[in-house]
Design an enzyme around this catalytic site. Structure first.
Site, PDB file in Angstrom:
ATOM      1  N   ASP A 193      40.907  -8.986   3.259  1.00 45.91           N
ATOM      2  CA  ASP A 193      41.181  -9.519   4.632  1.00 45.91           C
ATOM      3  C   ASP A 193      42.740 -10.147   4.246  1.00 45.91           C
ATOM      4  O   ASP A 193      43.204 -11.154   5.073  1.00 45.91           O
ATOM      5  CB  ASP A 193      40.149 -10.621   5.049  1.00 45.91           C
ATOM      6  CG  ASP A 193      39.231 -10.051   5.700  1.00 45.91           C
ATOM      7  OD1 ASP A 193      38.884  -8.912   5.694  1.00 45.91           O
ATOM      8  OD2 ASP A 193      37.987 -10.655   5.096  1.00 45.91           O
TER       9      ASP A 193
ATOM     10  N   SER B  22      42.651 -11.790  14.275  1.00 40.12           N
ATOM     11  CA  SER B  22      43.881 -11.185  13.542  1.00 40.12           C
ATOM     12  C   SER B  22      44.022  -9.710  13.556  1.00 40.12           C
ATOM     13  O   SER B  22      42.764  -9.165  12.923  1.00 40.12           O
ATOM     14  CB  SER B  22      44.418 -11.734  12.114  1.00 40.12           C
ATOM     15  OG  SER B  22      44.317 -13.176  12.280  1.00 40.12           O
TER      16      SER B  22
ATOM     17  N   HIS C  92      40.330  -8.779  12.092  1.00 38.49           N
ATOM     18  CA  HIS C  92      39.405  -9.849  11.418  1.00 38.49           C
ATOM     19  C   HIS C  92      39.133 -11.085  12.252  1.00 38.49           C
ATOM     20  O   HIS C  92      40.302 -11.515  12.819  1.00 38.49           O
ATOM     21  CB  HIS C  92      40.057 -10.450   9.919  1.00 38.49           C
ATOM     22  CG  HIS C  92      39.125 -11.247   9.240  1.00 38.49           C
ATOM     23  ND1 HIS C  92      38.126 -10.842   8.517  1.00 38.49           N
ATOM     24  CD2 HIS C  92      39.491 -12.599   8.789  1.00 38.49           C
ATOM     25  CE1 HIS C  92      37.439 -11.877   7.974  1.00 38.49           C
ATOM     26  NE2 HIS C  92      38.108 -13.200   8.317  1.00 38.49           N
TER      27      HIS C  92
HETATM   28  C1  GAR Z   1      34.476  -7.779  14.747  1.00 41.10           C
HETATM   29  O1  GAR Z   1      34.372  -9.184  15.095  1.00 41.10           O
HETATM   30  C2  GAR Z   1      35.342  -7.681  13.588  1.00 41.10           C
HETATM   31  O2  GAR Z   1      36.471  -8.708  13.517  1.00 41.10           O
HETATM   32  C3  GAR Z   1      34.663  -7.987  12.473  1.00 41.10           C
HETATM   33  O3  GAR Z   1      33.464  -7.256  12.608  1.00 41.10           O
HETATM   34  C4  GAR Z   1      33.143  -7.469  14.052  1.00 41.10           C
HETATM   35  C5  GAR Z   1      32.797  -5.909  14.585  1.00 41.10           C
HETATM   36  O4  GAR Z   1      32.189  -5.877  15.432  1.00 41.10           O
HETATM   37  N1  GAR Z   1      35.173  -7.495  11.145  1.00 41.10           N
HETATM   38  C6  GAR Z   1      35.188  -8.304   9.915  1.00 41.10           C
HETATM   39  O5  GAR Z   1      34.716  -9.273   9.679  1.00 41.10           O
HETATM   40  C7  GAR Z   1      36.128  -7.495   8.720  1.00 41.10           C
HETATM   41  N2  GAR Z   1      36.167  -8.426   7.938  1.00 41.10           N
HETATM   42  P1  GAR Z   1      32.241  -4.446  16.549  1.00 41.10           P
HETATM   43  O6  GAR Z   1      31.608  -3.653  15.596  1.00 41.10           O
HETATM   44  O7  GAR Z   1      31.523  -4.880  17.692  1.00 41.10           O
HETATM   45  O8  GAR Z   1      33.514  -4.087  16.657  1.00 41.10           O
END
Ligand code: GAR
Length: 215
Positions: free
Chosen positions: A148, A139, A112
């Site tokens: 979360d 995190s 997250h």
């Molecule tokens: C990341 O920043 C992850 O931390 C977030 O989505 C993005 C995915 O990026 N996740 C959340 O917000 C979950 N609550 P990615 O597809 O490039 O890995």
């Protein structure tokens, strides 16, 4: 001495840059293998990244399902057909039912983009900037029924810079995500972290506060 390789199923909804970091780590020396990448969206670029690396992909669109539980049951059946030891949520943008979370208790990880418990939910970078935070970050945590929520294992702290924009801050945080997620998977694969009686343990001892990386 050969150890059984940890089998992973990775769930994505979008770009999959965290998935890419995990693929790269497994190609290096992370003792884990990605059995499949599953997405609820057929346009998730993460699926493309998986295919390019010879990893099986599946799409399970949530739209035809009447409710969350029915979808989650189908998703569980699909995940379990790959018999993973660990399930990785890597930008999987769905709220998970208690049924799902309980089924994977102790072997379901999420990343997250905030220093949990701060800024659960969406738009974390914008909210951190608006609040005038000087420190932000990401995190990795075991998933519990709270959105979360769940015990945080590792955090990367990222200082907020003067005149930071949401995009600049997000990019610096994402860079750290790509370091901390493979690290936690490694700890899990090595048997160093586990949930025991609802308590997060590291090396057999309770871990009450997350491990923190300063950047
Ligand atoms: C990341 O920043 C992850 O931390 C977030 O989505 C993005 C995915 O990026 N996740 C959340 O917000 C979950 N609550 P990615 O597809 O490039 O890995």
């Amino acid at each position: 001495m050969s150890k059984e390789t940890l089998s992973l199923v990775v769930l994505v909804s979008g770009s999959g840059s965290n998935l890419q970091a995990i693929i790269d780590a497994t190609a290096n020396d992370l003792p884990a293998k990605i059995a499949a990448v599953i997405s609820n969206r057929d346009d998730a670029y993460g699926l493309e990244r998986a295919s390019q690396n010879g990893i099986e992909t599946r799409v399970l669109n949530h739209k035809p399902y009447p409710d969350r539980e029915t979808y989650d049951q189908a998703l569980m059946a699909l995940i379990d057909s790959f018999q993973p030891g660990l399930i990785i949520l890597a930008g999987f943008m769905r709220i998970l039912s208690p049924l799902f979370v309980q089924h994977y208790q102790g072997r379901l990880l999420n990343i997250h983009p905030s220093l949990l418990p701060k800024y659960k939910g969406l738009h974390t970078h914008q909210r951190a900037l608006e609040a005038g935070e000087t420190l932000h970050g990401a995190s990795v945590h075991f998933v519990t029924e709270e959105l979360d929520g769940g015990p945080v294992i590792l955090q990367a702290q990222v200082p907020v810079e003067t005149n930071d924009t949401e995009e600049r801050l997000a990019a610096r945080v994402l860079k750290q995500e790509h370091i901390i997620y493979p690290q936690v998977i490694r700890w899990f694969a090595e048997g160093r972290i586990a949930i025991n009686n609802h308590q997060l343990e590291m090396d057999g001892k309770p871990l009450s506060n997350p491990v923190i990386i300063n950047t």
